[in-house]
Design a protein around this motif. Structure first.
Motif, PDB file in Angstrom:
ATOM      1  N   PRO A  65      44.534  38.802  51.613  1.00 60.84           N
ATOM      2  CA  PRO A  65      43.583  37.789  51.148  1.00 60.84           C
ATOM      3  C   PRO A  65      42.303  37.708  51.973  1.00 60.84           C
ATOM      4  CG  PRO A  65      45.810  36.905  51.129  1.00 60.84           C
ATOM      5  CD  PRO A  65      45.889  38.246  51.803  1.00 60.84           C
ATOM      6  N   LEU A  66      42.427  37.756  53.294  1.00 57.74           N
ATOM      7  CA  LEU A  66      41.249  37.624  54.139  1.00 57.74           C
ATOM      8  C   LEU A  66      40.360  38.857  54.039  1.00 57.74           C
ATOM      9  CD1 LEU A  66      39.886  35.638  56.000  1.00 57.74           C
ATOM     10  CD2 LEU A  66      41.132  36.627  57.930  1.00 57.74           C
ATOM     11  N   GLU A  67      40.962  40.031  53.964  1.00 55.17           N
ATOM     12  CA  GLU A  67      40.171  41.254  53.813  1.00 55.17           C
ATOM     13  C   GLU A  67      39.444  41.268  52.471  1.00 55.17           C
ATOM     14  OE1 GLU A  67      42.743  44.562  54.431  1.00 55.17           O
ATOM     15  OE2 GLU A  67      43.028  44.168  56.569  1.00 55.17           O
ATOM     16  N   ALA A  68      40.113  40.815  51.403  1.00 53.66           N
ATOM     17  CA  ALA A  68      39.468  40.734  50.092  1.00 53.66           C
ATOM     18  C   ALA A  68      38.314  39.748  50.124  1.00 53.66           C
ATOM     19  CB  ALA A  68      40.494  40.323  49.035  1.00 53.66           C
ATOM     20  N   LEU A  69      38.515  38.663  50.826  1.00 53.69           N
ATOM     21  CA  LEU A  69      37.467  37.654  50.965  1.00 53.69           C
ATOM     22  C   LEU A  69      36.236  38.246  51.633  1.00 53.69           C
ATOM     23  CD1 LEU A  69      37.046  34.473  50.656  1.00 53.69           C
ATOM     24  CD2 LEU A  69      37.589  34.386  53.081  1.00 53.69           C
ATOM     25  N   GLU A  70      36.439  38.958  52.727  1.00 52.42           N
ATOM     26  CA  GLU A  70      35.308  39.524  53.459  1.00 52.42           C
ATOM     27  C   GLU A  70      34.611  40.621  52.653  1.00 52.42           C
ATOM     28  OE1 GLU A  70      34.233  38.044  55.864  1.00 52.42           O
ATOM     29  OE2 GLU A  70      35.898  36.962  56.752  1.00 52.42           O
ATOM     30  N   GLU A  71      35.398  41.441  51.968  1.00 47.68           N
ATOM     31  CA  GLU A  71      34.815  42.544  51.216  1.00 47.68           C
ATOM     32  C   GLU A  71      33.947  42.059  50.064  1.00 47.68           C
ATOM     33  OE1 GLU A  71      36.249  46.567  48.773  1.00 47.68           O
ATOM     34  OE2 GLU A  71      37.708  45.360  49.893  1.00 47.68           O
ATOM     35  N   HIS A  72      34.316  40.917  49.485  1.00 50.08           N
ATOM     36  CA  HIS A  72      33.615  40.437  48.296  1.00 50.08           C
ATOM     37  C   HIS A  72      32.902  39.114  48.539  1.00 50.08           C
ATOM     38  CE1 HIS A  72      35.463  43.599  45.878  1.00 50.08           C
ATOM     39  NE2 HIS A  72      36.573  43.367  46.559  1.00 50.08           N
ATOM     40  N   ALA A  73      32.622  38.798  49.791  1.00 46.96           N
ATOM     41  CA  ALA A  73      31.987  37.515  50.126  1.00 46.96           C
ATOM     42  C   ALA A  73      30.663  37.332  49.387  1.00 46.96           C
ATOM     43  CB  ALA A  73      31.779  37.410  51.636  1.00 46.96           C
ATOM     44  N   GLY A  74      29.911  38.402  49.224  1.00 51.91           N
ATOM     45  CA  GLY A  74      28.625  38.304  48.567  1.00 51.91           C
ATOM     46  C   GLY A  74      28.702  38.056  47.074  1.00 51.91           C
ATOM     47  N   GLU A  75      29.896  38.197  46.495  1.00 53.64           N
ATOM     48  CA  GLU A  75      30.075  38.004  45.057  1.00 53.64           C
ATOM     49  C   GLU A  75      30.599  36.608  44.717  1.00 53.64           C
ATOM     50  OE1 GLU A  75      32.640  41.126  43.630  1.00 53.64           O
ATOM     51  OE2 GLU A  75      31.816  42.528  45.085  1.00 53.64           O
ATOM     52  N   LEU A  76      30.971  35.819  45.709  1.00 54.88           N
ATOM     53  CA  LEU A  76      31.574  34.516  45.458  1.00 54.88           C
ATOM     54  C   LEU A  76      30.560  33.583  44.799  1.00 54.88           C
ATOM     55  CD1 LEU A  76      33.441  34.080  48.860  1.00 54.88           C
ATOM     56  CD2 LEU A  76      34.421  34.848  46.690  1.00 54.88           C
TER      57      LEU A  76
END
Length: 214
Positions: A65-76
């Motif tokens: 979850p945290l890695e997915a969050l960081e990888e796609h932070a700019g898309e949130l």
């Protein structure tokens, strides 16, 4: 909720899905959702959710979850904090407050019990459904959910729904954050094989729909 009589309450029914319909997979890219539970105990939960509505990220068994969050932070593009009470008869207290995405992102980075999932949306008959495909420790769980502004009665249940889990607290997201499905799915499958599938009969008449998109 649009009906002021039921403000701050959530009315839903939830079902286990064994196989995600191909019609759903043909829909626009699913949303990527990461949730962190700052409190998850006895049916009470305090949740931070961030979502990338147009992300093409697909979760799997190794998705963190945290890695997915960081990888796609700019898309949130959405964030909310939600306080929840225990589910009782398909009804649950839920008070939600939208947050600035950057604030929610930092809060999730700092702790809580996290889950990650893809969310597909589809309209079937008179109802809008969401189908959550969980990644990471909750893989291979897939749950379909329908929500209304009042009690979910006389529901047409899609053919892809295997059994109802509305009243099974093990399948609530707050419980899954602490006791992921991957740890107990084999035991649950044995339990389901022994007891058989079931659909709650206290919500009027259960009907059926055809496959997604019909």
């Amino acid at each position: 909720m649009s009906d002021s009589t039921y403000t701050d309450f959530e009315f839903e029914r939830r079902f286990l899905v064994d196989s995600l319909p191909t019609e759903l997979l043909a829909e626009p890219a699913p949303a990527l959702i990461v949730q962190s539970y700052l409190l998850a105990s006895d049916g009470y939960g305090l949740r931070i959710r961030v979502q990338a509505s147009q992300s093409r990220a697909v979760v799997g068994p190794t998705t963190d979850p945290l890695e997915a969050l960081e990888e796609h932070a700019g898309e949130l593009d959405f964030c909310a904090m939600t306080a929840k009470g225990p589910m009782v008869g398909g009804t649950r207290y839920e008070a939600e407050r939208e947050l600035d995405v950057s604030v929610g992102l930092e809060m999730i980075r700092r702790g809580g019990q996290r889950i990650v999932k893809n969310r597909y949306s589809v309209w079937l008959g008179a109802d809008g459904w969401v189908v959550d495909v969980f990644g990471g420790a909750n893989h291979p769980l897939v749950v379909a959910e329908v929500e209304r502004s009042g009690p979910v009665t006389d529901l047409d249940i899609p053919d892809f729904c295997t059994t109802e889990v509305t009243d099974d607290p093990r399948f609530s997201n707050d419980r899954l954050s602490a006791a992921p499905y991957g740890r107990w799915c084999a035991d649950y499958r044995d339990e389901l094989a022994s007891s058989g599938t079931r659909y709650l009969d206290g919500f009027g008449t259960n009907g059926s729909t055809g496959p997604a998109g019909s």
